[in-house]
Design a protein around this motif. Structure first.
Motif, PDB file in Angstrom:
ATOM      1  N   ILE B 375       0.823  -1.205   0.000  1.00  0.00           N
ATOM      2  CA  ILE B 375       0.000   0.000   0.000  1.00  0.00           C
ATOM      3  C   ILE B 375       0.856   1.254   0.000  1.00  0.00           C
ATOM      4  O   ILE B 375       2.001   1.240   0.461  1.00  0.00           O
ATOM      5  CB  ILE B 375      -1.013   0.035   1.171  1.00  0.00           C
ATOM      6  CG1 ILE B 375      -0.310   0.157   2.507  1.00  0.00           C
ATOM      7  CG2 ILE B 375      -1.898  -1.192   1.148  1.00  0.00           C
ATOM      8  CD1 ILE B 375      -1.292   0.321   3.650  1.00  0.00           C
ATOM      9  N   GLY B 376       0.253   2.338  -0.520  1.00  0.00           N
ATOM     10  CA  GLY B 376       1.010   3.554  -0.783  1.00  0.00           C
ATOM     11  C   GLY B 376       1.178   4.490   0.403  1.00  0.00           C
ATOM     12  O   GLY B 376       2.066   5.325   0.412  1.00  0.00           O
ATOM     13  N   TYR B 377       0.323   4.382   1.418  1.00  0.00           N
ATOM     14  CA  TYR B 377       0.454   5.287   2.559  1.00  0.00           C
ATOM     15  C   TYR B 377       1.788   5.068   3.266  1.00  0.00           C
ATOM     16  O   TYR B 377       2.354   3.977   3.254  1.00  0.00           O
ATOM     17  CB  TYR B 377      -0.673   5.040   3.563  1.00  0.00           C
ATOM     18  CG  TYR B 377      -2.023   5.584   3.154  1.00  0.00           C
ATOM     19  CD1 TYR B 377      -2.234   6.956   3.036  1.00  0.00           C
ATOM     20  CD2 TYR B 377      -3.079   4.720   2.911  1.00  0.00           C
ATOM     21  CE1 TYR B 377      -3.483   7.455   2.684  1.00  0.00           C
ATOM     22  CE2 TYR B 377      -4.340   5.210   2.546  1.00  0.00           C
ATOM     23  CZ  TYR B 377      -4.527   6.575   2.439  1.00  0.00           C
ATOM     24  OH  TYR B 377      -5.763   7.063   2.081  1.00  0.00           O
ATOM     25  N   ASP B 406     -17.069   1.948   1.359  1.00  0.00           N
ATOM     26  CA  ASP B 406     -17.647   1.843   0.015  1.00  0.00           C
ATOM     27  C   ASP B 406     -16.950   0.794  -0.832  1.00  0.00           C
ATOM     28  O   ASP B 406     -17.493   0.346  -1.839  1.00  0.00           O
ATOM     29  CB  ASP B 406     -17.570   3.204  -0.696  1.00  0.00           C
ATOM     30  CG  ASP B 406     -18.592   4.187  -0.143  1.00  0.00           C
ATOM     31  OD1 ASP B 406     -19.611   3.730   0.404  1.00  0.00           O
ATOM     32  OD2 ASP B 406     -18.364   5.406  -0.275  1.00  0.00           O
ATOM     33  N   TYR B 407     -15.738   0.457  -0.446  1.00  0.00           N
ATOM     34  CA  TYR B 407     -14.998  -0.575  -1.188  1.00  0.00           C
ATOM     35  C   TYR B 407     -15.248  -1.967  -0.611  1.00  0.00           C
ATOM     36  O   TYR B 407     -14.576  -2.932  -0.966  1.00  0.00           O
ATOM     37  CB  TYR B 407     -13.504  -0.246  -1.212  1.00  0.00           C
ATOM     38  CG  TYR B 407     -13.196   0.933  -2.097  1.00  0.00           C
ATOM     39  CD1 TYR B 407     -12.889   0.754  -3.440  1.00  0.00           C
ATOM     40  CD2 TYR B 407     -13.238   2.238  -1.604  1.00  0.00           C
ATOM     41  CE1 TYR B 407     -12.627   1.844  -4.276  1.00  0.00           C
ATOM     42  CE2 TYR B 407     -12.980   3.331  -2.414  1.00  0.00           C
ATOM     43  CZ  TYR B 407     -12.680   3.129  -3.746  1.00  0.00           C
ATOM     44  OH  TYR B 407     -12.424   4.203  -4.567  1.00  0.00           O
ATOM     45  N   GLY B 408     -16.187  -2.046   0.306  1.00  0.00           N
ATOM     46  CA  GLY B 408     -16.599  -3.377   0.784  1.00  0.00           C
ATOM     47  C   GLY B 408     -15.695  -3.954   1.838  1.00  0.00           C
ATOM     48  O   GLY B 408     -15.689  -5.165   2.054  1.00  0.00           O
ATOM     49  N   GLN B 439      -6.832  -6.965  -2.901  1.00  0.00           N
ATOM     50  CA  GLN B 439      -8.021  -6.114  -3.021  1.00  0.00           C
ATOM     51  C   GLN B 439      -8.021  -5.034  -1.940  1.00  0.00           C
ATOM     52  O   GLN B 439      -8.400  -3.886  -2.190  1.00  0.00           O
ATOM     53  CB  GLN B 439      -9.290  -6.956  -2.920  1.00  0.00           C
ATOM     54  CG  GLN B 439      -9.519  -7.807  -4.168  1.00  0.00           C
ATOM     55  CD  GLN B 439     -10.603  -8.859  -3.963  1.00  0.00           C
ATOM     56  OE1 GLN B 439     -11.013  -9.132  -2.844  1.00  0.00           O
ATOM     57  NE2 GLN B 439     -11.053  -9.453  -5.050  1.00  0.00           N
ATOM     58  N   LEU B 440      -7.583  -5.438  -0.728  1.00  0.00           N
ATOM     59  CA  LEU B 440      -7.484  -4.470   0.362  1.00  0.00           C
ATOM     60  C   LEU B 440      -6.496  -3.364   0.008  1.00  0.00           C
ATOM     61  O   LEU B 440      -6.776  -2.179   0.210  1.00  0.00           O
ATOM     62  CB  LEU B 440      -6.995  -5.172   1.634  1.00  0.00           C
ATOM     63  CG  LEU B 440      -8.022  -5.552   2.683  1.00  0.00           C
ATOM     64  CD1 LEU B 440      -7.368  -6.441   3.744  1.00  0.00           C
ATOM     65  CD2 LEU B 440      -8.593  -4.307   3.339  1.00  0.00           C
ATOM     66  N   ALA B 441      -5.349  -3.774  -0.530  1.00  0.00           N
ATOM     67  CA  ALA B 441      -4.329  -2.794  -0.902  1.00  0.00           C
ATOM     68  C   ALA B 441      -4.867  -1.868  -1.986  1.00  0.00           C
ATOM     69  O   ALA B 441      -4.639  -0.655  -1.960  1.00  0.00           O
ATOM     70  CB  ALA B 441      -3.063  -3.504  -1.382  1.00  0.00           C
ATOM     71  N   PHE B 444      -7.067   0.684  -0.294  1.00  0.00           N
ATOM     72  CA  PHE B 444      -6.230   1.710   0.342  1.00  0.00           C
ATOM     73  C   PHE B 444      -5.730   2.702  -0.712  1.00  0.00           C
ATOM     74  O   PHE B 444      -5.820   3.918  -0.531  1.00  0.00           O
ATOM     75  CB  PHE B 444      -5.002   1.062   0.994  1.00  0.00           C
ATOM     76  CG  PHE B 444      -5.176   0.673   2.433  1.00  0.00           C
ATOM     77  CD1 PHE B 444      -5.093   1.629   3.439  1.00  0.00           C
ATOM     78  CD2 PHE B 444      -5.385  -0.648   2.798  1.00  0.00           C
ATOM     79  CE1 PHE B 444      -5.222   1.274   4.775  1.00  0.00           C
ATOM     80  CE2 PHE B 444      -5.511  -1.021   4.122  1.00  0.00           C
ATOM     81  CZ  PHE B 444      -5.431  -0.057   5.116  1.00  0.00           C
ATOM     82  N   ASP B 445      -5.188   2.165  -1.810  1.00  0.00           N
ATOM     83  CA  ASP B 445      -4.561   3.036  -2.806  1.00  0.00           C
ATOM     84  C   ASP B 445      -5.581   3.895  -3.533  1.00  0.00           C
ATOM     85  O   ASP B 445      -5.332   5.059  -3.837  1.00  0.00           O
ATOM     86  CB  ASP B 445      -3.759   2.184  -3.804  1.00  0.00           C
ATOM     87  CG  ASP B 445      -2.481   1.662  -3.165  1.00  0.00           C
ATOM     88  OD1 ASP B 445      -2.135   2.155  -2.067  1.00  0.00           O
ATOM     89  OD2 ASP B 445      -1.845   0.763  -3.738  1.00  0.00           O
TER      90      ASP B 445
END
Lengths: 444, 487
Positions: B375-377, B406-408, B439-441, B444-445
């Motif tokens: 992930i980018g953070y 919203d991304y589930g 999908q989680l990453a 986040f991105d």
């Protein structure tokens, strides 16, 4: 064992190829390289716990529990069994409820929040008090939190908490453990024939008393007849009046608010849970003006951006995750799922069903006491009072021997004195009343 | 990820944004009935009437089914809520907890509930082995109750040594769970907050300065809430012990260590286990959990009463009995704690055993590190164990969380610990697959690239839109009676 993860957690979905890909993305050669643990404290031993397939694990636990004797319980004394409707099990087991966490993101957990709001509301109706929290652990811990609340909200300083003689030792023990850090002292006032003795309470109370506690029904199964007097005495001295009860009893007994109760505590799992070896649900209700000093979680109604009603945890600034050492309580994980079960059970019964159930608790206990009283060598009930669910019976035989002999016949009762046994009857065990009376006759 | 949560307000044209309807109406709005209370008891001891909803079983089944559909659990999707260890709860443990033989009254005689006591003795033993402890009490009904119990044990120990009055401080790191502070205060101690070092770990010099003959206890989780292992743990233990204090292990992060390291081996004297985290018993929407406490042998005599032990009957048969430790602090629960949770815990450990437990931690740590790498953070500190704390930087972490809905996915824990600005504390646990983590990453991105306006408008695909927390607290409505009073 079977499944994709042959030698490891059956619930970790990784294939070997995925594990390799992930390790290489992280930039390490093996999983062990991810553990940043000095060798001197690394554990290279074994726990010596066998890994089992699901069927074997289920059989193992089932066979352990099968060592319990299948006795019919006539036990109460602070922990009650009522028949739990099947709907409660099926609905509460829905995994969206069961596998969720505390509702820190209310937009996605409206279902649980609404159920807890409904739980709070039903207990508001039963107690007559405006504030009910979303649960404490059990009756004893709720009582302890009530004493701490009393110490916080009381205008004058006072470090005495008065409890009746009939208070169960285990509740007193928890109360003392919780209040010791706040410097409160727990003291006993006198009772008369298993009810409060108003004169004894008048002697014991002074302006140093932060809280007076009483129960109805009491530990010995009697309905308390002097709640008004307790409320008045507490009021005269600026002390809080805390009443211990449960939602079934509250369906017919005097509304706590009407006798001056400032706080109501108890075990709400009398609705919703089977005996469960003492697992409970701490009921905590209080007057509206204490709302900012209440321990535990509160669910409130609000609106969302579309101006539709929505629910959320509220006043979280009282809680430990925000206020830390200045929080109103250290409680975090509570008994939310049990509160859901209690709400479903209460809604299933409805007002008429609840009143019927409570009236049965009066009638069944009176009938059973009558039947035992007619046995030679038995006198029941010992106390000339009204009873709810349970009563104490005197036996000419030593109580312990009677209890042991009954156990040999498959019945469990409490031996509470040298010649006193305590017997509890509800809709959960009334079907066995005839056999129980016959067995009692034999052993008494 | 595509996602839509149930919302029971679509009108006939399928308009989800209609403001005419409310969500699933309250039970009280469906059918409330007032009944007169008629009882064999004297009138002055009874209430006059009671007013509650009165619905049929089918109506209730639909009501609660709809509520469940408006709720998100681990079985609904990813739940990487940092420090909460939301892992999959196997279903067979529900079956064993529902056995009629598991439902016994706590006042049954020991000899008639040998199965219950055998399971408790077995769980005490499992937990002692896993934690490297000598004795375990199962009584505390939650993690915070376990902390409080551990503190009572420490207090009793110091009192027995004549230092009950003088040791009046408990040291807690600034990154610790809020319950640590609250439990210490509840037991009557002064809390000494320990600032984290520059690497996010315990600063030995600061600890040295804080520890004194007033120190009763130092409470620490390892790995800590930043997901970092306290590598200097032996020095930490020495400093605390040299000052005459005891070392407490907050078990909230134990899922990162199973079979890799044990609190007892690291020098901890007291610990609690969050069985609803580490051992996959369901959180139940906020409880019940259970918080068993383990101690080293010197402290066993102070544990809550009763405990369970194995005994040999006169006929040579093995049996179990409850007993009160010699100098027990007494009780912290009215009976024996949250028994049904303990049954599920036992069943889970009996299923996984050595290999499964070790692998659970290995995969939990692998998942956290893999997700962090994707992930980018900005993610300060490291390397990570079971969780990491990303910083949302210029974005508001609370808004990021709402948008992630919203991304589930259930979002991370936000804005805590405070030592990371706009913290997103993320713990995927071992149960997520690489595909889900990817999908989680992506979620986040995607959110990281969105503007504040989009974030502030979220969430859009959940049962409720953004809820007004301020008005909930300012205009308190905590029951349907309060709603009625307003109308």
């Amino acid at each position: 064992m079977s499944g994709r993860n042959e030698r490891g957690s059956p619930y970790a979905p990784h294939t070997d190829a995925e594990t390799e890909a992930m390790l290489s993305a992280v930039g390490v050669g093996g999983v062990d390289d991810l553990f940043d643990i000095p060798e001197s404290v690394a554990f290279d031993g074994e726990f010596g716990i066998e890994s089992r397939g699901e069927r074997e694990a289920e059989r193992h636990v089932g066979s352990l529990l099968a060592r319990n004797d299948d006795h019919t319980e006539f036990l109460g004394r602070g922990h009650y069994a009522h028949y739990v409707p099947s709907l409660v099990d099926h609905i509460s087991q829905r995994s969206e409820f069961l596998t969720s966490y505390t509702q820190y993101q209310p937009e996605i957990t409206q279902g649980f929040l609404q159920a807890l709001f409904e739980y709070q509301s039903m207990l508001v109706e039963l107690t007559g008090l405006e504030i009910v929290n979303a649960s404490m652990y059990d009756h004893a811990t709720a009582l302890a939190e009530a004493a701490l609340l009393a110490a916080r909200v009381r205008a004058v300083d006072g470090d005495r908490v008065l409890v009746p003689e009939y208070l169960l030792d285990r509740r007193r023990d928890v109360l003392e453990n919780y209040t010791d850090g706040a410097g409160l002292s727990v003291e006993t006032y006198g009772t008369d024939d298993a009810n409060v003795d108003p004169d004894a309470l008048a002697d014991a109370i002074d302006d140093e008393v932060a809280m007076v506690y009483a129960e109805s029904p009491t530990t010995r199964g009697t309905v308390e007849e002097h709640l008004d007097a307790v409320g008045d005495l507490a009021d005269d001295h600026g002390a809080l009046f805390c009443l211990g009860s449960d939602p079934v009893a509250l369906s017919v007994l005097q509304e706590p608010a009407s006798v001056g109760a400032d706080v109501v505590v108890g075990d709400a799992a009398a609705l919703g849970l089977p005996t469960a070896y003492g697992m409970g649900l701490g009921l905590f209700a209080c007057r509206e003006d204490f709302v900012r000093q209440v321990p535990g979680r509160l669910v409130g109604a609000s609106e969302d951006d579309a101006e539709r009603r929505a629910y959320t945890l509220t006043l979280q600034t009282r809680e430990q995750h925000i206020r830390r050492e200045r929080a109103t309580s250290n409680i975090c994980t509570n008994q939310a799922w049990v509160a859901l079960r209690t709400a479903i059970h209460a809604a299933y019964l409805g007002p008429g069903g609840l009143v019927d159930l409570a009236n049965d608790c009066v009638g069944l206990a009176a009938d059973l006491a009558d039947r035992l009283d007619s046995i030679t060598g038995v006198r029941a009930p010992v106390h000339d009072r009204h009873h709810f669910r349970e009563f104490v019976a005197h036996t000419d035989q030593p109580a312990r021997a009677v209890a042991e002999d009954l156990e040999a016949e498959g019945f469990a009762v409490h031996a509470v004195g040298e010649h006193e046994v305590q017997v509890c009857i509800t809709d959960a065990n009334e079907h066995a009343a005839d056999e129980f009376v016959a067995a009692f006759e034999e052993v008494a | 990820m595509k996602y839509d949560q149930a919302r029971w307000t679509h009108d006939a044209d399928g308009d989800r944004d209609s403001t005419d309807d409310q969500y699933e109406p309250l039970l009280s709005e469906k059918n409330t009935e007032e009944v007169a209370v008629d009882s064999a008891l004297p009138e002055d001891l009874t209430r006059d009437s009671i007013e509650l909803p009165d619905l049929s079983e089918p109506e209730l089944a639909r009501h609660y089914t709809r509520l469940s559909q408006m709720n998100y659990g681990v079985d609904s999707g990813p739940y990487p809520l940092g420090s909460c260890t939301m892992k999959y709860n196997p279903k067979f443990t529900e079956d064993v907890a529902a056995l009629p033989s598991a439902a016994v009254h706590p006042d049954r005689s020991d000899r008639s509930v040998q199965g219950t006591l055998a399971l408790m003795a077995g769980l005490q033993d499992y937990l002692a082995r896993i934690g490297g402890m000598d004795a375990v009490s199962l009584q505390p009904p939650a993690g915070a109750a376990g902390e409080f119990t551990g503190i009572l044990v420490a207090k009793a120990f110091h009192e027995a040594n004549g230092e009950g009055e003088t040791r009046d401080e408990i040291i807690v790191p600034d990154s610790a769970h809020g319950t640590n502070f609250a439990s210490a205060a509840l037991a009557g101690y002064e809390v000494v907050e320990l600032p984290s070092g520059e690497d996010g770990r315990v600063d030995l010099e600061a600890l040295e300065a804080a520890a004194s003959d007033r120190t009763a206890l130092f409470m620490l989780t390892n790995p800590n809430t930043l997901g970092l292992f306290e590598r200097d743990i032996e020095e930490v233990a020495d400093i605390v012990h040299d000052a005459g204090g005891l070392l407490y292990y907050d078990g909230a992060n134990l899922n990162a260590l199973l079979g890799q390291a044990r609190p007892g081996d690291m020098g901890f004297d007291i610990m609690h286990y969050n069985v609803h985290k580490t051992f996959a018993t369901p959180h139940g929407g906020g409880g019940p959990g259970a918080g068993p406490v383990g101690v080293v042998s010197d402290l066993a005599e102070f544990l809550p009463a009763p405990r369970v032990r194995e005994v040999e009957a006169s006929d040579g048969e093995k049996g179990y009995e409850r007993f009160d430790p010699e100098n027990s602090v007494g009780k912290v629960h009215g009976f024996e704690g949250n028994w049904l949770v303990l049954v599920k815990t036992y069943a889970y450990i009996a299923r996984l055993g050595d290999e499964g437990l070790r692998d659970a931690s290995a995969k939990a740590v692998l998942n956290a590190n893999y997700l962090a790498s994707q992930i980018g953070y900005d993610i300060p500190f490291g390397p990570f164990h079971h969780e990491f704390v990303a910083s949302a930087g210029d974005q508001d972490a609370a808004d990021v969380a709402k948008r992630m809905l919203d991304y589930g996915v259930h979002p991370p824990t936000t804005k805590w610990p405070e030592i990371v600005p706009e913290a997103l504390m993320t713990e995927p646990t071992e149960i997520e697959s690489k595909e889900t983590l990817d999908q989680l990453a992506d979620a986040f991105d995607a959110v990281a690239d969105e503007d504040d306006e989009t974030l502030e408008a979220a969430p859009n695909r959940t049962t409720a839109r953004r809820i007004d927390q301020t008005s909930a607290a300012r205009n308190l409505r905590l029951s349907w009676q309060a709603l009625d009073a307003e109308d």
